[in-house]
Design an enzyme around this catalytic site. Structure first.
Site, PDB file in Angstrom:
ATOM      1  N   LYS A   1       0.830  -1.199   0.000  1.00 31.78           N
ATOM      2  CA  LYS A   1       0.000   0.000   0.000  1.00 31.78           C
ATOM      3  C   LYS A   1       0.868   1.254   0.000  1.00 31.78           C
ATOM      4  O   LYS A   1       0.590   2.229  -0.690  1.00 31.78           O
ATOM      5  CB  LYS A   1      -0.939   0.006   1.217  1.00 31.78           C
TER       6      LYS A   1
ATOM      7  N   GLN B   1      -4.275  -1.270   9.714  1.00 33.38           N
ATOM      8  CA  GLN B   1      -4.221  -2.608   9.115  1.00 33.38           C
ATOM      9  C   GLN B   1      -4.824  -3.644  10.066  1.00 33.38           C
ATOM     10  O   GLN B   1      -4.457  -3.699  11.238  1.00 33.38           O
ATOM     11  CB  GLN B   1      -2.766  -2.972   8.771  1.00 33.38           C
TER      12      GLN B   1
ATOM     13  N   ASP C   1     -10.500   3.249   4.263  1.00 29.38           N
ATOM     14  CA  ASP C   1     -10.863   1.832   4.147  1.00 29.38           C
ATOM     15  C   ASP C   1     -12.386   1.660   4.178  1.00 29.38           C
ATOM     16  O   ASP C   1     -12.892   0.585   3.880  1.00 29.38           O
ATOM     17  CB  ASP C   1     -10.247   1.024   5.305  1.00 29.38           C
TER      18      ASP C   1
END
Ligand code: NAP
Length: 289
Positions: A60, A104, A127
């Site tokens: 990412k 994460q 996200d």
């Protein structure tokens, strides 16, 4: 005769679509940098030492750099404690140079994942996994959308697959994929059915689908005889087997019946990071006003 020759279906090239999305984002990022006087910033928070998470976060960050997004990275030990982790999220929420905050997952045992995710400011929730973002999506209101389902919608649009009025069947009801995708397809006026482990006749339900999405995590669960002729089949599944990476769909068998199908790898996978970058640019644009 190879499987290729039997294939009736158009293979949807996620790598190519993802590359186009990244190009579009790079242009947008350059424009935003001019307007903001700084590059858009994406903060990643990695907790613990899960090797898969380390790889995901590295990918990412590298993808961010490639399109000109500044990467801000925090690495915390597995025993960091929930309060300290919440403190880091608070700091990033308040940091004017940070447009997106990505925690994460999974988080180490003993940390309340929902509490940490929900602490992310909705405006920075790239996200799309906070309850606030999920609520906006469920109500059909503008907000940041989870990356994998957003990638599925982008693939469908790029492939020219009309979803309005279509029978869409999703197998899987996770917060990460199935549920947000159901909302996206409903918002796009598909008639949506969501299946899961308790669904009674999965094959028959799948056979109704004009657009069939498998997001299960079960290798080749969806067979060729589950596919309506001409349907669009989107395979979100990523399963490591002795034969390598395979999806939730039997690609060869389904490809003989479907009108279009995504491969694994090279279908939905590449779209996920591309949509994260797109979400970061979007969050930066919204914050720029
Ligand atoms: P998940 O949280 O494990 O959810 C799986 C869903 O599938 C659940 O709703 C479960 O039903 C349902 N299910 C399991 N076995 C089933 C069966 N035999 N019949 C019908 N439904 C069944 O998984 P996820 O996070 O959504 O991920 C799904 C897959 O997509 C995984 O392979 C994952 O690796 C992959 N994935 C790929 C990407 C990408 O970027 N390409 C991103 C995210 C995920 P219940 O709810 O009843 O348990």
């Amino acid at each position: 005769v190879t499987a290729d020759r039997l294939m009736a279906a158009r293979v949807l090239d996620g790598k190519a679509v993802a590359a186009r999305v990244r190009e579009r984002v790079a242009d947008e990022v350059a424009d935003l940098e001019g307007r903001l006087g700084r590059p858009p910033g994406l903060a990643t928070v990695l907790t613990g030492d899960d090797p898969a998470s380390q790889v995901y976060v590295r990918n990412k960050r590298e993808a961010s750099a490639e399109v000109g997004i500044r990467s801000i990275h925090h690495e915390l030990p597995a025993d960091v404690g929930e309060d300290s982790l919440l403190g880091v999220v608070d700091e990033l929420n308040a940091d004017p140079g940070v447009d997106g905050v990505l925690v994460q997952l999974p988080l180490p045992d003993g940390i309340d994942q929902d509490a940490v995710v929900d602490r992310i400011a909705p405006a920075k929730d790239v996200d799309g996994l906070t309850a606030a973002s999920a609520g906006l999506l469920a109500q059909g209101r503008p907000g940041l959308v989870p990356c994998t389902p957003a990638g599925v919608m982008e693939l469908l649009a790029e492939a020219g697959v009309g979803v309005e009025g279509a029978e869409a069947v999703i197998v899987g009801r996770s917060i990460l994929v199935g549920r947000p995708l159901a909302a996206l397809l409903l918002n796009a006026s598909a008639t949506v059915t969501v299946c899961h482990s308790r669904t009674r006749d999965l094959a028959a339900t799948c056979r109704r689908a004009d657009v069939l999405v498998a997001a299960v995590g079960s290798p080749r669960l969806v067979g060729g005889d589950w596919i309506k002729p001409g349907a669009t089949v989107i395979d979100v599944g990523v399963n490591r087997t002795d034969e390598g990476l395979v999806g939730d769909v039997d690609f060869e068998a389904a490809g003989e019946v479907a009108g279009a199908i995504t491969p694994v790898p090279g279908g939905v996978g590449p779209m996920t990071i591309a949509m994260l970058l797109a979400n970061t640019a979007r969050a930066a644009r919204a914050r720029a006003g």
